[in-house]
Design a protein around this motif. Structure first.
Motif, mmCIF file in Angstrom:
data_model
loop_
_atom_site.group_PDB
_atom_site.id
_atom_site.type_symbol
_atom_site.label_atom_id
_atom_site.label_comp_id
_atom_site.label_asym_id
_atom_site.label_seq_id
_atom_site.Cartn_x
_atom_site.Cartn_y
_atom_site.Cartn_z
ATOM 1 N N ILE A 77 7.446 1.559 1.458
ATOM 2 C CA ILE A 77 8.466 1.094 2.398
ATOM 3 C C ILE A 77 8.764 -0.373 2.130
ATOM 4 N N LYS A 78 10.037 -0.691 1.945
ATOM 5 C CA LYS A 78 10.473 -2.069 1.671
ATOM 6 C C LYS A 78 9.733 -2.658 0.473
ATOM 7 N N GLY A 79 9.794 -1.939 -0.632
ATOM 8 C CA GLY A 79 9.133 -2.373 -1.855
ATOM 9 C C GLY A 79 7.815 -1.661 -2.056
ATOM 10 N N LEU A 80 7.179 -1.980 -3.165
ATOM 11 C CA LEU A 80 5.881 -1.386 -3.486
ATOM 12 C C LEU A 80 4.774 -2.339 -3.050
ATOM 13 N N LYS A 81 3.855 -1.817 -2.231
ATOM 14 C CA LYS A 81 2.726 -2.625 -1.764
ATOM 15 C C LYS A 81 1.445 -1.823 -1.931
ATOM 16 N N LEU A 82 0.391 -2.497 -2.352
ATOM 17 C CA LEU A 82 -0.930 -1.899 -2.400
ATOM 18 C C LEU A 82 -1.877 -2.746 -1.558
ATOM 19 N N PHE A 83 -2.669 -2.070 -0.737
ATOM 20 C CA PHE A 83 -3.654 -2.735 0.102
ATOM 21 C C PHE A 83 -5.050 -2.260 -0.282
ATOM 22 N N VAL A 98 -3.059 -6.504 -2.175
ATOM 23 C CA VAL A 98 -3.518 -6.817 -3.529
ATOM 24 C C VAL A 98 -2.371 -6.786 -4.535
ATOM 25 N N TYR A 99 -1.224 -6.217 -4.122
ATOM 26 C CA TYR A 99 -0.062 -6.168 -5.020
ATOM 27 C C TYR A 99 1.179 -5.987 -4.172
ATOM 28 N N GLU A 100 2.272 -6.647 -4.593
ATOM 29 C CA GLU A 100 3.544 -6.492 -3.894
ATOM 30 C C GLU A 100 4.691 -6.713 -4.854
ATOM 31 N N ASN A 101 5.711 -5.865 -4.755
ATOM 32 C CA ASN A 101 6.897 -5.968 -5.584
ATOM 33 C C ASN A 101 8.069 -5.461 -4.752
ATOM 34 N N ASN A 102 9.201 -6.153 -4.787
ATOM 35 C CA ASN A 102 10.330 -5.804 -3.916
ATOM 36 C C ASN A 102 11.297 -4.813 -4.552
ATOM 37 N N LEU A 103 10.832 -3.977 -5.453
ATOM 38 C CA LEU A 103 11.665 -2.939 -6.045
ATOM 39 C C LEU A 103 12.171 -1.984 -4.960
ATOM 40 N N GLU A 104 13.375 -1.467 -5.149
ATOM 41 C CA GLU A 104 13.932 -0.518 -4.186
ATOM 42 C C GLU A 104 13.501 0.896 -4.571
ATOM 43 N N ARG A 123 15.426 5.688 -11.958
ATOM 44 C CA ARG A 123 14.315 5.545 -12.889
ATOM 45 C C ARG A 123 13.028 5.950 -12.173
ATOM 46 N N ILE A 124 12.043 6.360 -12.946
ATOM 47 C CA ILE A 124 10.730 6.693 -12.402
ATOM 48 C C ILE A 124 9.763 5.581 -12.803
ATOM 49 N N LEU A 125 9.160 4.963 -11.809
ATOM 50 C CA LEU A 125 8.188 3.907 -12.046
ATOM 51 C C LEU A 125 6.810 4.529 -12.266
ATOM 52 N N VAL A 126 6.149 4.133 -13.345
ATOM 53 C CA VAL A 126 4.778 4.562 -13.638
ATOM 54 C C VAL A 126 3.869 3.358 -13.418
ATOM 55 N N PHE A 127 2.897 3.503 -12.518
ATOM 56 C CA PHE A 127 2.073 2.365 -12.116
ATOM 57 C C PHE A 127 0.597 2.678 -12.327
ATOM 58 N N ASP A 128 -0.129 1.709 -12.924
ATOM 59 C CA ASP A 128 -1.570 1.808 -13.123
ATOM 60 C C ASP A 128 -2.252 1.107 -11.950
ATOM 61 N N ARG A 156 -5.443 0.858 -11.238
ATOM 62 C CA ARG A 156 -6.691 0.147 -11.544
ATOM 63 C C ARG A 156 -6.402 -1.250 -12.085
ATOM 64 N N ARG A 157 -5.410 -1.334 -12.937
ATOM 65 C CA ARG A 157 -5.021 -2.635 -13.485
ATOM 66 C C ARG A 157 -4.010 -3.346 -12.600
ATOM 67 N N LEU A 158 -3.498 -2.626 -11.598
ATOM 68 C CA LEU A 158 -2.497 -3.188 -10.681
ATOM 69 C C LEU A 158 -1.296 -3.734 -11.447
ATOM 70 N N GLN A 159 -0.727 -2.873 -12.285
ATOM 71 C CA GLN A 159 0.435 -3.297 -13.056
ATOM 72 C C GLN A 159 1.338 -2.114 -13.380
#
Length: 215
Positions: free
Chosen positions: A123-129, A137-143, A165-170, A172-175
């Motif tokens: 919601i409202k970008g990609l966030k990891l807690f 621990v990670y935040e990006n404002n991608l739609e 597009r399909i986002l592929v996210f790791d 463990r590396r948080l990237q």
């Protein structure tokens, strides 16, 4: 078929004594299914088609999910329609064994990673807690337009973006690993649901002219 499934659940609920089982069910955890019904979560033993326990809350339940180790229920409160679909996360984390609320707040999500270390919000970008401290621990404002879907064999999840597009996210590396562009030139409407199948290692998706953002 859907009506039959709903009727079946209601029959199970009506046949159950709604007094909580304080010690919890004795059925092996792998056989238990958790079904939300207004302000209760009913615990169904799928091997016997029988309701064996329930957990009652003082709020309606919107959605729920289960941690990979089956120890924590992640519950989203029922939607406040005045802010839907852009309501802030309102997640309750419940310890299944004790039935106690272990956390309530915005820095959580319905979607824990398979290793149990992080919670993923779209919601409202990609966030990891952090699942332990609930610190970001990670935040990006991608739609983004879908929930994450996980590959349990690799530390990856997939989520659709507004440009298809399909986002592929790791996680463990948080990237970000890469973007898949297979759908961007095919004039599809926005993707609103996505699923990774480990049976055939393929991504399945649904698109509809009026998409919504879910978490």
């Amino acid at each position: 078929m859907r009506k039959i499934g709903i009727l079946f659940i209601l029959v199970l609920i009506w046949s159950f004594n709604c007094t909580k089982n304080p010690s919890g069910p004795t059925t092996p955890e792998s056989s238990l299914v958790y079904i939300p019904f207004y302000n209760k979560v009913f615990v169904i033993d799928s091997s016997q088609d029988k309701v064996v326990d329930s957990i009652k809350f003082d709020f309606p339940i919107g959605e729920l999910n289960l941690s990979a180790d089956r120890k924590i229920l992640y519950i989203q409160k029922g939607y406040n329609y005045r802010c839907y679909p852009n309501c802030p996360d309102s997640i309750i984390e419940v310890d299944i064994k004790s039935k106690a609320i272990r956390y309530e707040g915005e820095n959580s999500s319905l979607f824990p990673t398979p290793d149990g270390k992080y919670l993923v919000s779209t919601i409202k970008g990609l966030k990891l807690f952090s699942a332990l401290t609930h610190q970001g621990v990670y935040e990006n404002n991608l739609e983004l337009t879908t929930r994450p879907t996980f590959d349990s064999r690799l530390p990856l999840f997939y989520v659709a973006m507004a440009d298809n597009r399909i986002l592929v996210f790791d996680y463990r590396r948080l990237q970000i690993v890469r973007f898949l562009n297979a759908l961007t030139e095919k004039n599809f409407p926005k993707i609103f649901d996505i699923l990774y199948s480990e049976i055939d290692s393929k991504l399945y998706f649904s698109s509809y002219p009026t998409s919504y953002l879910g978490n």
